[in-house]
Write a protein that holds these residues in place. Structure first.
Motif, PDB file in Angstrom:
ATOM      1  N   TYR A 297      -6.328  18.087   5.169  1.00  0.00           N
ATOM      2  CA  TYR A 297      -7.263  18.649   6.142  1.00  0.00           C
ATOM      3  C   TYR A 297      -7.658  17.600   7.180  1.00  0.00           C
ATOM      4  O   TYR A 297      -7.653  17.868   8.392  1.00  0.00           O
ATOM      5  CB  TYR A 297      -8.502  19.172   5.409  1.00  0.00           C
ATOM      6  CG  TYR A 297      -9.674  19.498   6.314  1.00  0.00           C
ATOM      7  CD1 TYR A 297      -9.705  20.675   7.048  1.00  0.00           C
ATOM      8  CD2 TYR A 297     -10.742  18.616   6.433  1.00  0.00           C
ATOM      9  CE1 TYR A 297     -10.779  20.969   7.879  1.00  0.00           C
ATOM     10  CE2 TYR A 297     -11.827  18.908   7.254  1.00  0.00           C
ATOM     11  CZ  TYR A 297     -11.836  20.082   7.975  1.00  0.00           C
ATOM     12  OH  TYR A 297     -12.894  20.363   8.797  1.00  0.00           O
ATOM     13  N   VAL A 301      -5.038  18.840  10.058  1.00  0.00           N
ATOM     14  CA  VAL A 301      -5.860  19.825  10.783  1.00  0.00           C
ATOM     15  C   VAL A 301      -6.810  19.132  11.749  1.00  0.00           C
ATOM     16  O   VAL A 301      -6.961  19.547  12.908  1.00  0.00           O
ATOM     17  CB  VAL A 301      -6.642  20.700   9.789  1.00  0.00           C
ATOM     18  CG1 VAL A 301      -7.558  21.666  10.541  1.00  0.00           C
ATOM     19  CG2 VAL A 301      -5.690  21.479   8.888  1.00  0.00           C
ATOM     20  N   ASN A 472      -2.503  25.605  10.872  1.00  0.00           N
ATOM     21  CA  ASN A 472      -3.889  25.172  10.639  1.00  0.00           C
ATOM     22  C   ASN A 472      -4.746  26.313  10.081  1.00  0.00           C
ATOM     23  O   ASN A 472      -5.526  26.129   9.140  1.00  0.00           O
ATOM     24  CB  ASN A 472      -4.505  24.643  11.929  1.00  0.00           C
ATOM     25  CG  ASN A 472      -3.955  23.282  12.323  1.00  0.00           C
ATOM     26  OD1 ASN A 472      -3.339  22.586  11.508  1.00  0.00           O
ATOM     27  ND2 ASN A 472      -4.158  22.894  13.569  1.00  0.00           N
ATOM     28  N   ILE A 476      -6.488  26.300   6.383  1.00  0.00           N
ATOM     29  CA  ILE A 476      -7.935  26.434   6.184  1.00  0.00           C
ATOM     30  C   ILE A 476      -8.234  27.581   5.231  1.00  0.00           C
ATOM     31  O   ILE A 476      -9.074  27.466   4.314  1.00  0.00           O
ATOM     32  CB  ILE A 476      -8.646  26.670   7.531  1.00  0.00           C
ATOM     33  CG1 ILE A 476      -8.570  25.409   8.410  1.00  0.00           C
ATOM     34  CG2 ILE A 476     -10.096  27.072   7.310  1.00  0.00           C
ATOM     35  CD1 ILE A 476      -9.358  24.244   7.875  1.00  0.00           C
ATOM     36  N   MET A 479      -7.263  26.425   1.809  1.00  0.00           N
ATOM     37  CA  MET A 479      -8.213  25.431   1.336  1.00  0.00           C
ATOM     38  C   MET A 479      -9.480  26.098   0.817  1.00  0.00           C
ATOM     39  O   MET A 479     -10.058  25.682  -0.192  1.00  0.00           O
ATOM     40  CB  MET A 479      -8.550  24.456   2.463  1.00  0.00           C
ATOM     41  CG  MET A 479      -9.451  23.302   2.061  1.00  0.00           C
ATOM     42  SD  MET A 479      -9.838  22.193   3.448  1.00  0.00           S
ATOM     43  CE  MET A 479     -11.103  23.154   4.284  1.00  0.00           C
TER      44      MET A 479
END
Length: 529
Positions: A297, A301, A472, A476, A479
């Protein structure tokens, strides 16, 4: 008053010895935290090894599984031949395998070298805690263990920042070479300062138990990772998981029958012991699994460099440095139950925060979440470790150390495997709809992980920007699902701490209750509640 009742039975150089042991421990911790900031570049096909997400999971878990599987054996060997000898042997093995990791030419070679590092680390860790238990008076042991646990924060703090500096100026393998000078210093200091100790009545090495435990854990993690990559309906996933369950059940049955088992499963009949062990495993399940995906991340990202990523992880370490040494005083005042439960609450709150973090969240929010998670882990580890060690006599310190550290490593390995599999499966589902028109090879690479998506997008030029944006978004979303799984584990940890850990700390220097006595005391305490 009897002078023998107040005399300090610890070694005259015990605090200097503790400093030497911390150096040894920091190397082991340093290696894992350094790897977190190096994951992105190791996955790079041009500047690294082109490792896939499953390769990276194995690079972490090959170390932790071998480490966990051999902790009991090294603990028994330390009790038998001498803890300092095993400590020195472990540092030598760790140094040589660090060199092999630094110069690995493929993901497979790195995984093998990391396995060898696990052998050395498994010798180092139980030896350090066993030596602490033998050179410190029981009245000082909790404080010493708190400092020992706090040194984990030192390794966590140094590792990412130092790794980031090295990655800014050198190739990825340099992050493993930093172990070598620290180990040379540690070996010299241990030879000069650390006394030899052993158990006058050591146990025997349980070869069958060691082999069954390693086989069962490796198959378990392999099945989880394979299921994340290909789906749990795939025979290689469910078949491997079934075999793992059968082997682990056989392991428990074998261990129950042996006089000198690798893992004395009867100890888990003591709620104080099993509650403390479960707390350690659950907090590392959530912690290690979270650090695995947060590294991607931050570096992909959010596009932070390895150095900035390392700096952003320092609140996690700083919290451990602050709270772990203070936890002994908190346990004396409030008891292990409340302190561990409070720590699990902080960890869970941090994980809830990761569920709602987005690609544009203020970065200070991530730093605060790291601090909360580090503080929570610092409040869980020392009282849980002390609860584990206090159930055993001093001459069996190696057994207690091995159990605590094995569960820590197994919890972390399974956390990386399960949360990594959730991340992989959800990511593939999110990115699949954006891979139309790509060649088969490029599509397969992009589907594997966000690192693969970035690699493919880099070859597409301007059209790759939309693929990066889609990657991305998919990451997310994935995640958030992985963090939600960690939240569930954190809630279970809170329940375990409140249900099983003792309300009051063990009396310093007092007699260690056996399993039956501890069980009776715990039942009485629960009845009173």
């Amino acid at each position: 008053m009897d002078a023998s009742a107040t005399a300090n039975t610890g070694h005259p150089r015990r605090w200097t010895i503790l400093a030497v042991l911390i150096v040894s421990l920091v190397v082991v911790v340093l290696d894992n935290t350094v790897l977190n900031v190096a994951l992105k570049i190791i996955s790079d096909p041009h500047h690294g090894l082109g490792a896939s997400q499953s390769d990276l999971e194995w690079a972490i878990n090959s170390y932790t599984l071998v480490f966990a599987g051999l902790l009991f054996t090294w603990g028994v060997l330390g009790d038998r031949v001498g803890r300092r000898k095993i400590l020195l042997l472990g540092m030598v093995l760790f140094g040589l395998s660090s060199l092999a990791s630094a110069y690995a030419q493929s993901p497979g070679q790195l995984i093998v070298a990391r396995s060898l590092m696990g052998i050395g680390g498994a010798a180092i860790l139980p030896a350090t805690l066993s030596i602490i238990s033998n050179v410190f008076d029981p009245r000082e042991r909790a404080r010493a263990i708190g400092i020992w646990a706090g040194s984990v924060g030192l390794g966590v703090a140094i590792g990412p920042v130092l790794g980031g500096v090295l990655l800014e100026h050198f190739w990825w393998g340099s992050v493993f070479l930093i172990n070598v000078p620290i180990l040379v210093f540690g070996i010299i200091a241990a030879l000069l300062l650390v006394p030899e100790s052993r158990d006058p009545q050591p146990g025997r090495i349980d070869i069958a138990g060691v082999l069954l435990s390693i086989a069962g854990l490796v198959l378990l993690v392999y099945g989880i990772i394979n299921g994340g990559d290909h789906g749990f309906g795939h025979p290689a996933a469910w078949g491997t998981l079934l075999a793992a369950v059968v082997i682990l059940v056989a392991f428990v049955l074998v261990e129950r029958r042996l006089r000198y088992p690798a893992l004395d499963v009867k100890l888990f009949g003591n709620p104080r012991f099993s509650g403390a062990v479960a707390s350690v495993g659950l907090v590392f399940f959530a912690g290690m699994g979270t650090l695995f995906f947060i590294a991607f991340y931050l570096q992909l990202v959010r596009a932070y460099s390895p150095l900035v990523t390392g700096l952003l992880m320092t609140p996690f370490a700083a919290a451990q440095l602050v709270f772990a040494p203070a936890s002994a005083a908190l346990v004396r005042r409030y008891g292990p139950k409340l302190v561990c439960a409070a720590g699990m609450v902080l960890v869970t709150l941090a994980l809830v925060g990761f569920v709602v973090v987005t690609a544009t969240s203020p970065i200070w929010v991530v730093a605060v979440l790291f601090f909360l998670q580090g503080a929570g882990m610092a409040l869980v580890m020392p009282p849980a470790t002390e609860s584990i060690m206090s159930t055993l006599p001093r001459e069996k310190a190696g057994v207690g150390s091995a159990v605590g550290n094995t569960i820590r490593q197994v919890g972390g390995a399974i956390g990386v495997a399960i949360l990594g599999s959730i991340l992989s499966a959800v990511y593939r589902g999110g990115i699949d709809g954006h891979l139309g028109g790509l060649p088969a090879g490029a599509s397969d690479t992009a589907r594997q992980s966000i690192s693969g998506t970035y690699a493919v997008a880099g070859q597409l030029g301007a059209p790759g920007r939309s693929l990066i944006a889609a990657g991305n978004d998919a990451f997310i979303h994935a995640m958030h699902w992985a963090a939600a799984g960690a939240v569930l584990v954190g809630i279970i940890g809170i329940v375990v701490a409140l249900s099983w850990l003792p309300r009051h700390a063990a009396a310093p220097g007092g007699p260690k209750p056996d399993v039956a006595e501890s069980l009776a005391e715990e039942q009485l305490e629960l009845a009173e509640a």
